[in-house]
Design a protein around this motif. Sequence first.
Motif: not given
Length: 97
Positions: A41-53
């Motif tokens: 749920d961290s911002e870094k994780a959300k950023s990666l998720a937004s790239l499809g990871c």
Amino acid sequence: MADTKYFVVGATGSQGGSVVKALLAEGVPGANITGMTRNPDSEKAKSLASLGCCLVKGDLNDPTSLTSLKGKFEGTDSVFVVTDYWQSCGLDVDKEI
């Protein structure tokens, strides 16, 4: 390389994050990258998720958290893992070598 599946431990950390960014820069689809993080749920994780990871929760210091990873390595071609081997070997990490 586009069909290769990757699993990156510590995907939101400095080294793991650099690996994920390098894979994406090489044209690997985000869907082919699974990243393990202690806090999805961290911002870094959300950023990666937004790239499809795909992100999964896990902590190498908490073996009980790793049971949820069963099956997550299925079909994986390459795994990136960095560990703190100094501490696990009982060495004094603050001592200059």
